[in-house]
Design an enzyme around this catalytic site. Structure first.
Site, PDB file in Angstrom:
ATOM      1  N   GLU A  91      29.023  23.946  29.756  1.00  0.00           N
ATOM      2  CA  GLU A  91      28.949  24.501  31.108  1.00  0.00           C
ATOM      3  C   GLU A  91      27.716  25.380  31.257  1.00  0.00           C
ATOM      4  O   GLU A  91      27.338  26.092  30.334  1.00  0.00           O
ATOM      5  CB  GLU A  91      30.187  25.353  31.387  1.00  0.00           C
ATOM      6  CG  GLU A  91      31.415  24.510  31.610  1.00  0.00           C
ATOM      7  CD  GLU A  91      32.668  25.349  31.795  1.00  0.00           C
ATOM      8  OE1 GLU A  91      32.604  26.399  32.462  1.00  0.00           O
ATOM      9  OE2 GLU A  91      33.708  24.931  31.269  1.00  0.00           O
ATOM     10  N   CYS A 104      22.736  30.803  33.738  1.00  0.00           N
ATOM     11  CA  CYS A 104      23.549  31.213  32.585  1.00  0.00           C
ATOM     12  C   CYS A 104      23.774  29.951  31.756  1.00  0.00           C
ATOM     13  O   CYS A 104      24.334  28.977  32.238  1.00  0.00           O
ATOM     14  CB  CYS A 104      24.873  31.788  33.073  1.00  0.00           C
ATOM     15  SG  CYS A 104      26.022  32.110  31.726  1.00  0.00           S
ATOM     16  N   CYS A 111      32.881  26.907  20.302  1.00  0.00           N
ATOM     17  CA  CYS A 111      32.521  28.177  19.666  1.00  0.00           C
ATOM     18  C   CYS A 111      33.479  28.454  18.515  1.00  0.00           C
ATOM     19  O   CYS A 111      34.643  28.098  18.561  1.00  0.00           O
ATOM     20  CB  CYS A 111      32.611  29.297  20.703  1.00  0.00           C
ATOM     21  SG  CYS A 111      32.039  30.896  20.087  1.00  0.00           S
ATOM     22  N   CYS A 115      37.637  34.384  19.953  1.00  0.00           N
ATOM     23  CA  CYS A 115      38.065  35.539  20.762  1.00  0.00           C
ATOM     24  C   CYS A 115      39.291  35.166  21.600  1.00  0.00           C
ATOM     25  O   CYS A 115      39.328  34.102  22.224  1.00  0.00           O
ATOM     26  CB  CYS A 115      36.932  36.014  21.669  1.00  0.00           C
ATOM     27  SG  CYS A 115      35.470  36.535  20.763  1.00  0.00           S
ATOM     28  N   CYS A 118      38.856  34.281  25.460  1.00  0.00           N
ATOM     29  CA  CYS A 118      37.746  33.396  25.860  1.00  0.00           C
ATOM     30  C   CYS A 118      38.130  31.926  25.777  1.00  0.00           C
ATOM     31  O   CYS A 118      38.593  31.448  24.736  1.00  0.00           O
ATOM     32  CB  CYS A 118      36.526  33.676  24.993  1.00  0.00           C
ATOM     33  SG  CYS A 118      35.097  32.675  25.461  1.00  0.00           S
ATOM     34  N   CYS A 332      34.299  30.862  31.977  1.00  0.00           N
ATOM     35  CA  CYS A 332      33.436  29.931  31.277  1.00  0.00           C
ATOM     36  C   CYS A 332      34.191  29.196  30.169  1.00  0.00           C
ATOM     37  O   CYS A 332      34.863  29.804  29.361  1.00  0.00           O
ATOM     38  CB  CYS A 332      32.265  30.699  30.678  1.00  0.00           C
ATOM     39  SG  CYS A 332      30.848  29.659  30.518  1.00  0.00           S
TER      40      CYS A 332
HETATM   41  N1  SAH Z   1      29.332  34.627  21.998  1.00  0.00           N
HETATM   42  C1  SAH Z   1      28.536  35.471  22.829  1.00  0.00           C
HETATM   43  C2  SAH Z   1      28.064  34.825  24.125  1.00  0.00           C
HETATM   44  C3  SAH Z   1      29.081  34.060  24.926  1.00  0.00           C
HETATM   45  S1  SAH Z   1      30.307  34.953  25.757  1.00  0.00           S
HETATM   46  C4  SAH Z   1      29.246  36.766  23.100  1.00  0.00           C
HETATM   47  O1  SAH Z   1      30.382  36.935  22.656  1.00  0.00           O
HETATM   48  O2  SAH Z   1      28.662  37.658  23.702  1.00  0.00           O
HETATM   49  C5  SAH Z   1      29.573  35.616  27.151  1.00  0.00           C
HETATM   50  C6  SAH Z   1      30.410  36.729  27.788  1.00  0.00           C
HETATM   51  O3  SAH Z   1      31.566  36.202  28.482  1.00  0.00           O
HETATM   52  C7  SAH Z   1      30.931  37.660  26.723  1.00  0.00           C
HETATM   53  O4  SAH Z   1      30.753  39.003  27.009  1.00  0.00           O
HETATM   54  C8  SAH Z   1      32.382  37.241  26.703  1.00  0.00           C
HETATM   55  O5  SAH Z   1      33.127  38.168  26.085  1.00  0.00           O
HETATM   56  C9  SAH Z   1      32.668  37.006  28.163  1.00  0.00           C
HETATM   57  N2  SAH Z   1      33.987  36.395  28.425  1.00  0.00           N
HETATM   58  C10 SAH Z   1      34.644  35.502  27.692  1.00  0.00           C
HETATM   59  N3  SAH Z   1      35.879  35.260  28.181  1.00  0.00           N
HETATM   60  C11 SAH Z   1      36.006  36.039  29.282  1.00  0.00           C
HETATM   61  C12 SAH Z   1      37.069  36.249  30.206  1.00  0.00           C
HETATM   62  N4  SAH Z   1      38.244  35.635  30.105  1.00  0.00           N
HETATM   63  N5  SAH Z   1      36.834  37.111  31.221  1.00  0.00           N
HETATM   64  C13 SAH Z   1      35.646  37.764  31.344  1.00  0.00           C
HETATM   65  N6  SAH Z   1      34.620  37.603  30.488  1.00  0.00           N
HETATM   66  C14 SAH Z   1      34.797  36.762  29.443  1.00  0.00           C
END
Ligand code: SAH
Length: 342
Positions: A91, A104, A111, A115, A118, A332
């Site tokens: 995406e 973006c 990944c 997390c 995510c 995302c």
């Molecule tokens: N792996 C890297 C880059 C990708 S994530 C990182 O962790 O920074 C990009 C951003 O989207 C990160 O800050 C991540 O925590 C956030 N993100 C992921 N899931 C999310 C959610 N459910 N709501 C809001 N932000 C989210």
């Protein structure tokens, strides 16, 4: 066969010498690929048939296409599913901010980070993206909106610091003045905190903005939602951040998604203030997005405001990230997950 669009300008010059072509042709070809964004040799009108034949023997282009596009009805946000030649999809998002037209982009297919909140990680990790596959996301968005992209954020799916060499090559090509010429200062790289590679990035001294996905005010809470926190402790992340600031002189951004009842209490705000005291840093507060795979809700507006006020009272600079494209804002990675199920 090798991909010509993965080559930096310097590498392209060397390749020209190898096939007994003058160096200046590298400048013409780089311009076609990275400024005019063509994806075949036929369109390169100032390159002779003879040179094209030699190039065709050695190189091919990276293929990518927009497989799906969702356009917000509320603002100009667009979400894209981009498909590569091996069938993998990622995406990418177009966001129009006052400060610029922003792409973006994703850095990996899936990944490894795991997390909890995510969506990008829920189907596991498949592979790293190549430099050209990252560039393609910018070029395809640009072609679609018919305007020039001014800012890039590497905040889509994937952990960019786990795809270090390809990401750095992407940065150098997208920044090249013979290509898109996007200033390093207009590029943000977001990481979950891969400590050794924060040092490595600092030593390259690129003036990009580094964003750290913090999301919790203590080591203990961070470990509850980010498995990588067990490997790289907050203390070590901050040491690496201090080094980064010392080397580059750049202000850091800390991203903090706000999850109702988990990390949004006044006590959390005090703990976060203590963590960030005396740091050259901005905090980005982001109400979390719902995802199907996790039991999380965004914090209430009133709690976010209270939280932000405590940070401000403690001298911590915090901004609330303006929500764009909320009608298509499946967090995302969700869109990809839905498509994979079909
Ligand atoms: N792996 C890297 C880059 C990708 S994530 C990182 O962790 O920074 C990009 C951003 O989207 C990160 O800050 C991540 O925590 C956030 N993100 C992921 N899931 C999310 C959610 N459910 N709501 C809001 N932000 C989210």
């Amino acid at each position: 066969m090798r991909k010509i669009d993965d080559l930096s300008y310097e590498e392209l010059k060397e390749e020209m010498l190898k096939i007994s072509e003058p160096k200046f042709k590298a400048s013409q070809i780089f311009d076609w690929i990275h400024k005019k964004c063509v994806d075949n040799f036929d369109e390169m009108t100032n390159i002779s048939q003879d040179t094209k034949a030699k190039l065709n023997k050695e190189f091919e282009f990276t293929n990518a296409e927009i497989a799906l596009k969702l356009s917000s009805k509320l603002d100009e946000t667009k979400k894209y599913v981009i498909k590569f030649e091996d069938g993998n999809i990622v995406e990418s998002v177009y966001l129009k901010y006052k400060f610029g037209k922003t792409a973006c982009i994703s850095s990996q297919v899936g990944c490894k980070m795991g997390c909890y909140f995510c969506a990008s990680t829920k189907k596991g990790f498949i592979r790293n993206l190549t430099p050209a596959e990252m560039l393609k996301q910018v070029y395809l968005i640009q072609k679609d909106i018919k305007e020039k992209i001014s800012n890039v954020v590497i905040m889509g799916s994937g952990e960019p610091l786990e795809n270090f060499d390809n990401v750095v090559k992407f940065l150098n090509i997208v920044n090249d003045e013979s290509g898109q010429n996007i200033s390093m200062r207009k590029i943000t790289l977001s990481t979950s905190g891969i400590v050794p590679n924060i040092y490595k990035l600092a030593d390259l001294n690129l003036p990009i903005t580094l964003a750290i996905s913090l999301h919790a005010p203590t080591q203990e809470k961070r470990e509850q939602i980010m498995p990588i926190a067990g490997r790289y402790k907050l203390e070590d992340i901050f040491k690496a951040c201090d080094y980064y600031v010392k080397r580059t002189g750049r202000r850091l951004t800390f991203e903090y998604i706000m999850i109702e009842g988990f990390n949004d209490s006044p006590e959390d705000a005090e703990n976060l203030s203590n963590l960030l005291k005396n740091k050259l840093a901005n905090v980005n507060l982001i109400p979390c997005n719902y995802i199907k795979e996790a039991d999380i809700k965004p914090s209430k507006d009133s709690d976010i405001m209270k939280f932000k006020k405590i940070l401000a009272d403690n001298g911590i600079n915090a901004t609330l990230r303006r929500e764009l494209g909320s009608d298509i804002n499946a967090a995302c990675g969700q869109l990809r997950n839905d498509l994979l199920k079909m």
